[in-house]
Scaffold this active site. Sequence first.
Site, short mmCIF file in Angstrom:
data_model
loop_
_atom_site.label_atom_id
_atom_site.label_comp_id
_atom_site.label_asym_id
_atom_site.label_seq_id
_atom_site.Cartn_x
_atom_site.Cartn_y
_atom_site.Cartn_z
NE ARG A 79 6.96 -3.11 6.57
CZ ARG A 79 5.55 -2.75 6.38
NH1 ARG A 79 5.04 -2.01 5.13
NH2 ARG A 79 4.83 -3.29 7.45
CE LYS A 139 -2.20 -1.06 3.70
NZ LYS A 139 -1.70 -2.55 4.37
NE ARG A 183 0.99 -5.30 11.08
CZ ARG A 183 1.85 -5.05 10.31
NH1 ARG A 183 3.07 -5.47 10.32
NH2 ARG A 183 1.78 -3.89 9.48
NE ARG A 198 5.91 -1.05 10.79
CZ ARG A 198 4.95 -1.09 9.90
NH1 ARG A 198 5.02 -0.46 8.85
NH2 ARG A 198 3.74 -1.50 10.36
NE ARG A 218 -5.00 -1.70 9.50
CZ ARG A 218 -3.88 -1.09 9.05
NH1 ARG A 218 -3.83 0.14 8.84
NH2 ARG A 218 -2.90 -2.07 8.94
#
Length: 216
Positions: free
Chosen positions: A119, A13, A163, A152, A85
């Site tokens: 990431r 995204k 998640r 993260r 969300r």
Amino acid sequence: MILLIFGPPGAGKGVYGQELSKKLGLEVISTGDLLRKEIREQTEFGLKIKGILDRGELVPDDVIIEYMGKVLSGRDNVLLDGFPRTVKQAEALDKIAKPELVIYLNVPKEIIVKRLSARLVCEKCGASYNKITLKPKKEGICDSCGGKLYVRDDDKPEVIEKRFEKYEKETKDVLDFYKSKGIVLEVLNDKINTDIKEASEKIFEAIKKKSERIYL
Ligand code: AMP
């Protein structure tokens, strides 16, 4: 014009949002980025939500709706990443400004886990990189500001699973909410490594043609 970019965590995204916003002349507003900035700057709000983000949970609806209401006030050309969300958030957004189009990045879970565990994020400016698909020029260092890159807390494998579960439980309903309004463009992508510029161009063309579904 309000556009939403939508999909599971790690679907891309952020990167596609940046590319498409340039083409469409929109300002990207990423809720996750805003919340992480609050945490980095140790604001009162940031301190309140830090634990929630670290655990991979969602900030409560009433809290995030109030926060995003303030963020969106006076802005009408935006591409929203990460909001809404939940259906409650989607209904609240409709009262502020009705979205015109939802770009839904449909990426399978196996690909998501591979991408997210690779990431890296800049601790100074928040820019995103990836050990597999979007390497920084210098290992561990941000290309744009020279800040240090880190993983993260919510990109650790056990938190990714959580998640994704949350996404499947709550956020898919949001998609159905927008599908029933006929404003969803579904972008299917099952590749680990995609050429972002090329893919963004395809999505841009699909937006112009008002397609309902494309494959990258
Ligand atoms: P993201 O960068 O979009 O993956 O968001 C990171 C984290 O910020 C999420 O795991 C949530 O804890 C929080 N967050 C971001 N957007 C929302 C939202 N719309 N509602 C509730 N929590 C959110």
